[in-house]
Design an enzyme around this catalytic site. Structure first.
Site, PDB file in Angstrom:
ATOM      1  N   HIS A  58     -49.125 -36.115  -1.571  1.00 39.99           N
ATOM      2  CA  HIS A  58     -50.077 -36.161  -2.671  1.00 39.99           C
ATOM      3  C   HIS A  58     -51.510 -36.089  -2.142  1.00 39.99           C
ATOM      4  O   HIS A  58     -51.755 -36.243  -0.939  1.00 39.99           O
ATOM      5  CB  HIS A  58     -49.862 -37.430  -3.496  1.00 39.99           C
ATOM      6  N   GLU A  60     -54.092 -38.069  -2.368  1.00 35.20           N
ATOM      7  CA  GLU A  60     -54.617 -39.267  -1.718  1.00 35.20           C
ATOM      8  C   GLU A  60     -54.071 -39.398  -0.298  1.00 35.20           C
ATOM      9  O   GLU A  60     -54.793 -39.747   0.641  1.00 35.20           O
ATOM     10  CB  GLU A  60     -54.230 -40.518  -2.532  1.00 35.20           C
ATOM     11  N   CYS A  62     -50.112 -42.937  -7.747  1.00 40.38           N
ATOM     12  CA  CYS A  62     -48.778 -43.361  -8.159  1.00 40.38           C
ATOM     13  C   CYS A  62     -48.345 -44.608  -7.390  1.00 40.38           C
ATOM     14  O   CYS A  62     -48.793 -44.867  -6.276  1.00 40.38           O
ATOM     15  CB  CYS A  62     -47.764 -42.240  -7.961  1.00 40.38           C
ATOM     16  N   CYS A 102     -48.690 -43.590  -3.337  1.00 40.67           N
ATOM     17  CA  CYS A 102     -50.006 -43.616  -2.680  1.00 40.67           C
ATOM     18  C   CYS A 102     -50.665 -44.991  -2.690  1.00 40.67           C
ATOM     19  O   CYS A 102     -51.470 -45.304  -1.810  1.00 40.67           O
ATOM     20  CB  CYS A 102     -50.932 -42.601  -3.348  1.00 40.67           C
ATOM     21  N   ALA A 122     -53.366  -8.989 -26.514  1.00 38.39           N
ATOM     22  CA  ALA A 122     -54.243  -7.854 -26.217  1.00 38.39           C
ATOM     23  C   ALA A 122     -54.220  -6.925 -27.430  1.00 38.39           C
ATOM     24  O   ALA A 122     -53.153  -6.459 -27.836  1.00 38.39           O
ATOM     25  CB  ALA A 122     -53.758  -7.125 -24.966  1.00 38.39           C
ATOM     26  N   ARG A 173     -48.742  -8.890  -9.803  1.00 37.16           N
ATOM     27  CA  ARG A 173     -48.960  -7.785  -8.863  1.00 37.16           C
ATOM     28  C   ARG A 173     -50.404  -7.703  -8.375  1.00 37.16           C
ATOM     29  O   ARG A 173     -50.708  -6.955  -7.466  1.00 37.16           O
ATOM     30  CB  ARG A 173     -48.574  -6.451  -9.524  1.00 37.16           C
ATOM     31  N   GLU A 229     -46.592 -13.376 -24.238  1.00 38.75           N
ATOM     32  CA  GLU A 229     -47.242 -12.069 -24.157  1.00 38.75           C
ATOM     33  C   GLU A 229     -46.812 -11.075 -25.242  1.00 38.75           C
ATOM     34  O   GLU A 229     -47.218  -9.920 -25.205  1.00 38.75           O
ATOM     35  CB  GLU A 229     -47.011 -11.457 -22.775  1.00 38.75           C
TER      36      GLU A 229
END
Length: 359
Positions: A52, A54, A77, A87, A157, A210, A297
């Site tokens: 993580h 930290e 956490c 952490c 679009a 791509r 999409e």
């Protein structure tokens, strides 16, 4: 809170963004350590299953951390239910004196517990620094932790007169290269891309990344009648195991078996009274598959279903400076939807607009 707090938290956000496309379904997290008013170390969550933010900041420090202040955009956490160690014990063990946090972790396993343990250890804790910016940064994670559903963005679009092609049934490249590059960056950002069967058969997209680099997303295809061409790119590019198809129960038994042999996950659902697959059921299954963000999409039927069911979080429109007149409308609206315009910008010759659904 001071300007320094804001500046260092912004630094945490910038570090966290380096994990985009690499850490999901974990959150984006960055951390900065300061001592004697100087940055002494920093780190971010680099990839899923890795240390993580930290822990990386502590590991990267080359000095004693006693009395240091840690900045981190998400609550550290404290539970043991992950592959990596929590952490909070490391922060305590290194005698860090203060922890400054943007957001509490919405994960019920963490929420408030990490902060409480830090305070119990005598560490000063400050929360809520640039809190709204922190939520926006981790909007996918927050939505999923609160609902177990993916964050849904519709990308449309279209021409200025709301057409997604210049003639019904035609594949039409509407937007320019800058907009196309933007879409590919977004695909790398989201866990999965969703389209309908008409898009598969007319456009034959790869739904891959791509341009700009990054991971390829999962592909989700809505196909109630299972009319998608099995020779399409999404079923023949060697990545079938990252493809999910939702269809009506027993729509085409032979095709279902063929797709499953290719490694495609096929989900057979009972259509609703209008003959549509229930989007709410689909989103629930997608969440159960560990997909926490969804980039929709197209095409028209898909956009219309998501919009009219209000099962989206934001809409991105890529508007090309054309008036087609003929062609297919991008969507049809059955009811008034309240949206909040958040951003308008240019992408080459095109215009991008970001709308958020009003809560």
């Amino acid at each position: 809170m001071s300007d320094i707090d804001f500046s260092l938290m912004e630094r945490c956000f910038n570090l966290a963004r380096k994990g985009i496309g690499k850490v999901s379904p974990n959150p984006l997290v960055g951390s900065v350590l300061i001592k004697n008013n100087e940055i002494i170390s920093e780190g971010f969550h680099e990839h899923f299953g890795g240390l993580h933010a930290e822990a990386n900041a502590i590991k990267n420090a080359n000095c004693n951390l006693s009395g240091a202040t840690m900045y981190v955009n998400l609550e550290p956490c404290s539970h043991e239910k992950k592959k990596t160690p929590p952490c909070v014990p490391s922060i305590i063990a290194n005698n860090i004196a203060k922890v400054v946090i943007a957001n509490k972790d919405p994960n019920p396993e963490v929420f408030g517990n990490g902060i409480e343990k830090l305070k119990d250890a005598g560490i000063e804790v400050v929360t809520g620094v640039l809190e709204e910016k922190g939520k926006e940064l981790n909007k996918f994670f927050f939505k999923f932790m609160e609902t177990k559903l993916p964050y849904v963005t519709l990308k449309i679009a279209k021409s200025f007169d709301n057409k997604i092609n210049n003639k019904i049934g035609n594949q039409t490249k509407i937007t320019g290269d800058e907009a196309e590059n933007y879409v590919h960056r977004q695909r790398a950002y989201y866990d999965a891309v969703l389209v309908g069967a008409n898009t598969i058969n007319i456009d034959n997209p790869k739904l891959s990344v791509r341009y700009g680099g990054g991971r390829n997303p999962f592909r989700v295809i809505l196909d109630s009648a299972l009319k998608s061409d099995l020779k399409s790119n999404v079923f023949s590019d060697g990545s079938s195991q990252k493809t999910l198809v939702f269809t009506a129960e027993k729509s085409n038994v032979e095709k279902i078996l063929t797709l499953r042999k290719k490694g495609v996950k096929v989900f057979e659902l009972v259509p609703n009274s209008r003959g549509f697959l229930e989007l709410s059921e689909i989103l629930k299954i997608i969440g159960e598959e560990g997909i926490i963000s969804l980039f929709v999409e197209g095409g028209q039927k898909v956009f219309s279903q998501f919009i009219n069911a209000e099962l989206f979080d934001e809409i991105i429109t890529l508007n090309a400076p054309y008036l087609y007149g003929d062609g297919l409308d991008a969507f049809t609206i059955e009811q008034e939807i309240e949206l909040e315009l958040k951003e308008v910008d240019r992408l080459g010759k095109d215009y991008i607009a970001l709308f958020k659904k009003k809560k």
